[in-house]
Each structure stands twice: as structure tokens, then as C-alpha cells.
Design an enzyme around this catalytic site. Structure first.
Site, PDB file in Angstrom:
ATOM      1  N   SER A  91       0.849  -1.203   0.000  1.00  0.00           N
ATOM      2  CA  SER A  91       0.000   0.000   0.000  1.00  0.00           C
ATOM      3  C   SER A  91       0.878   1.244   0.000  1.00  0.00           C
ATOM      4  O   SER A  91       2.087   1.158   0.267  1.00  0.00           O
ATOM      5  CB  SER A  91      -0.894  -0.004   1.240  1.00  0.00           C
ATOM      6  OG  SER A  91      -0.071   0.147   2.400  1.00  0.00           O
TER       7      SER A  91
ATOM      8  N   ASP B 122      -0.555  -1.343  -4.167  1.00  0.00           N
ATOM      9  CA  ASP B 122      -1.961  -1.566  -3.786  1.00  0.00           C
ATOM     10  C   ASP B 122      -2.633  -0.213  -3.536  1.00  0.00           C
ATOM     11  O   ASP B 122      -2.082   0.626  -2.807  1.00  0.00           O
ATOM     12  CB  ASP B 122      -1.972  -2.429  -2.510  1.00  0.00           C
ATOM     13  CG  ASP B 122      -3.363  -2.901  -2.129  1.00  0.00           C
ATOM     14  OD1 ASP B 122      -4.225  -3.027  -3.016  1.00  0.00           O
ATOM     15  OD2 ASP B 122      -3.577  -3.152  -0.923  1.00  0.00           O
ATOM     16  N   HIS B 123      -3.796   0.009  -4.129  1.00  0.00           N
ATOM     17  CA  HIS B 123      -4.538   1.271  -3.977  1.00  0.00           C
ATOM     18  C   HIS B 123      -3.643   2.497  -4.205  1.00  0.00           C
ATOM     19  O   HIS B 123      -3.596   3.420  -3.377  1.00  0.00           O
ATOM     20  CB  HIS B 123      -5.203   1.368  -2.593  1.00  0.00           C
ATOM     21  CG  HIS B 123      -6.314   0.388  -2.432  1.00  0.00           C
ATOM     22  ND1 HIS B 123      -7.549   0.551  -3.034  1.00  0.00           N
ATOM     23  CD2 HIS B 123      -6.375  -0.786  -1.772  1.00  0.00           C
ATOM     24  CE1 HIS B 123      -8.312  -0.481  -2.744  1.00  0.00           C
ATOM     25  NE2 HIS B 123      -7.630  -1.318  -1.983  1.00  0.00           N
TER      26      HIS B 123
ATOM     27  N   HIS C 120     -10.985  -7.606  -3.444  1.00  0.00           N
ATOM     28  CA  HIS C 120     -10.294  -7.030  -2.283  1.00  0.00           C
ATOM     29  C   HIS C 120     -11.002  -7.519  -1.019  1.00  0.00           C
ATOM     30  O   HIS C 120     -12.082  -8.099  -1.087  1.00  0.00           O
ATOM     31  CB  HIS C 120     -10.349  -5.495  -2.347  1.00  0.00           C
ATOM     32  CG  HIS C 120      -9.369  -4.914  -3.318  1.00  0.00           C
ATOM     33  ND1 HIS C 120      -8.296  -4.163  -2.919  1.00  0.00           N
ATOM     34  CD2 HIS C 120      -9.289  -4.998  -4.662  1.00  0.00           C
ATOM     35  CE1 HIS C 120      -7.597  -3.797  -3.979  1.00  0.00           C
ATOM     36  NE2 HIS C 120      -8.180  -4.286  -5.062  1.00  0.00           N
TER      37      HIS C 120
HETATM   38  P1  13P Z   1      -8.174  -7.302   3.979  1.00  0.00           P
HETATM   39  O1  13P Z   1      -7.294  -6.480   4.841  1.00  0.00           O
HETATM   40  O2  13P Z   1      -9.600  -7.226   4.368  1.00  0.00           O
HETATM   41  O3  13P Z   1      -7.676  -8.709   3.846  1.00  0.00           O
HETATM   42  O4  13P Z   1      -8.117  -6.652   2.515  1.00  0.00           O
HETATM   43  C1  13P Z   1      -6.905  -6.612   1.804  1.00  0.00           C
HETATM   44  C2  13P Z   1      -7.019  -5.812   0.568  1.00  0.00           C
HETATM   45  O5  13P Z   1      -8.045  -5.768  -0.068  1.00  0.00           O
HETATM   46  C3  13P Z   1      -5.830  -5.087   0.102  1.00  0.00           C
HETATM   47  O6  13P Z   1      -6.110  -4.173  -0.897  1.00  0.00           O
END
Ligand code: 13P
Length: 288
Positions: free
Chosen positions: A49, A84-85, A207
Site C-alpha cells: 500500500s 496496492d490502492h 479485495h
Molecule cells: P483485507 O485487509 O480485508 O484482507 O483486505 C486486503 C485488501 O483488499 C488489500 O487491498
């Protein structure tokens, strides 16, 4: 072996299984996920992230650590290093820094702006052979400061994003980051079916993989989900195992305070969680 996530996810769609994205936070996390993927001969995606990148002192540090560790552990299974994101600027920076895959999360923008920015990221990333994940609708809950209301994706908007040449799509279908509340309604499979009908074989991303029951995971995979993200479940497993070690007083016996001993049960717990998920997602043995 660091690769883009495109080929492994196209294969997963064709083979009716999903590849896990496991979020990493530090060296222990990275090592635990890479070793488990290699042991189980599974492709894997390391998710980082924006917050985790910052924690590890930046995109360049993460790329250097992951590339070096992949080589020194002799990892032969396909591994994608994936933002991620990602924010717009973050995605561009990761393309330059040597990530092999990026998510541009434009879900907080109006759809036309999301499309415009995603298109730019796709063109930049593809020049470097890097895969791109886009998002429409939102994932409920909060992850590293990314907050979503859990809006269900509109299949027509999914189609518009798919037509930009993205490599895989995260569509909100009632999934939530973090632990699911008692009164969670479950995944919206009717919407998932409609999305699948509009986008064909483009891999879909689920996700919020923490705590989704096996039957829902299997239905989601049968409807085109080929990438499942797990973060919170590894964090909880790590914390529980570390607490157990300390509560048993093991840090106070001999050299039990040595960080390599103190962090070992947590790392083992992450490996166990990753193994369970890979088995549930059906990716074990797919990298042989
Ligand atoms: P969780 O933390 O609910 O497992 O989700 C992870 C996620 O979607 C990362 O983008």
C-alpha cells in the site's frame, strides 16, 4: 522471479483458480510470503500500500529489498510486486522505481476523471511491460487511510474501464477491508455475474479477502475472480503469535529477546495463513 501480474492472472482465469495478493509490511512479511509461494509452487503477488511504502522509507527501498530477496532466496515461481490502492502520482513513481504491477485506484474520482487518469497510467505502465489494476465502485471500510463506502460497481462503468486496456479490474461487490461485521450481507453475486457478462475474460480482483468463507470464494472464482487480496488476516495472525510468545514469558528466557527469535512465531503464523489461502484459492502447484 519478478514478473508482471498479467500472464499469471490470465492463466488463473483460464484455469479457474485465483492468485493471492498478500500485503507486505517489512522484511519478515516479504520473506514469509516468498518462501511459502516457493514451497507450494504457487504464483504470488506482493501487495504494497502507499502507507506500507512510506513505512519502509519509499518505493525504491521496497523494490531493492524485494528484488534482492527474490534473487537471494532463489525464488523460481512468478512473483509480481504490486502497488496496492495507488494514487495517481504513486502509480507513476512505482512505474519508474521498478514495480512490476500497479493498481491505480481512481474510485474516489468521478467516473470520467477515473477513466482519463487510468488511461494515462495504462499507457505509461505498458511501455514498461507493467500490469495495471483499476477500480470502480469502492471497497468498504478503511485500509491505510483509503476509506470506501462500499458502493457496488456499475457493470457499464466496468466495461468502460475494461475497454481502456487495463489488465485486471477491482469492482466493489459488497466486499470490505478488515474484519467483516456480524451483519455483513455477503458478496453481491448478481452484480458480479453482470460484470462478468460485460467484461468477458478480463481477470477480476476481490479485495477484502480476510474472513470471506470458502464457499463464497469458490463462487467468486467461478464468476471470474482471479486475484484475491489478503492483508488483515496476516496481521492478526502475526499479532496473536507474537502476543503468545511474550505472554508465555519466552522473551525473558535466555536470549529470547533477540528480535530474530521474537519475530519468528509471527513470521511462522503468516506462512501458515498464506498457505491456507493459497490452498483455498487453488493456486498451489500452478507454478510447476
Ligand atoms: P483485507 O485487509 O480485508 O484482507 O483486505 C486486503 C485488501 O483488499 C488489500 O487491498
Amino acid at each position: 522471479m519478478l514478473v508482471s501480474a498479467k500472464e499469471m492472472l490470465d492463466k488463473a482465469v483460464a484455469g479457474h483458480y485465483a492468485v493471492g495478493q498478500f500485503n507486505i509490511n517489512n522484511l519478515e512479511w516479504t520473506k514469509a510470503v516468498l518462501e511459502t509461494a516457493q514451497e507450494l509452487k504457487s504464483p504470488v503477488i506482493l501487495g504494497v500500500s502507499e502507507g506500507a511504502n512510506k513505512y519502509m522509507t519509499g518505493y525504491d527501498t521496497v523494490v531493492a529489498m524485494v528484488r534482492a530477496m527474490d534473487a537471494s532466496l532463489g525464488i523460481t515461481v512468478p512473483v509480481a510486486l504490486h502497488l496496492d490502492h495507488g494514487k495517481y502520482e504513486g502509480a507513476k513513481a512505482c512505474i519508474e522505481a521498478g514495480y512490476t504491477s500497479v493498481m491505480f485506484d481512481g474510485s474516489s474520482y468521478p467516473i470520467d476523471e477515473n477513466l482519463e487518469k487510468t488511461k494515462e497510467i495504462v499507457s505509461l505502465a505498458h511501455e514498461h511491460g507493467i500490469s495495471v489494476e483499476a477500480e470502480v465502485g469502492t471497497i468498504g471500510g478503511e485500509e491505510d487511510g483509503v476509506v470506501g463506502m462500499g458502493e457496488i460497481a456499475d457493470p457499464e462503468e466496468c466495461k468502460r474501464l475494461a475497454d481502456l486496456g487495463i489488465d485486471f479490474l477491482a469492482a466493489g461487490i459488497g466486499n470490505i477491508h478488515g474484519v467483516y461485521p456480524e451483519n455483513w450481507k455477503g458478496l453481491d453475486f448478481d452484480t458480479l455475474k453482470e460484470i462478468k457478462a460485460t467484461i468477458g475474460d478480463l481477470p477480476l480482483v476481490l479485495h477484502g479477502g480476510t474472513g470471506i468463507p470458502k464457499d463464497m470464494i469458490q463462487t467468486a472464482i467461478s464468476l471470474g475472480v482471479a486475484k484475491i487480496n489478503v492483508n488483515t488476516e496476516c496481521q492478526i495472525a502475526f499479532a496473536e503469535a507474537t502476543r503468545g510468545y511474550i505472554e508465555a514469558g519466552k522473551d525473558q528466557k535466555g536470549k529470547g529477546f533477540d528480535p530474530r527469535k521474537l519475530l519468528a512465531p509471527g513470521a511462522e503464523a503468516i506462512k501458515q495463513t498464506v498457505k491456507e489461502k493459497m490452498e483455498m484459492f487453488g493456486s498451489v502447484g500452478k507454478a510447476e
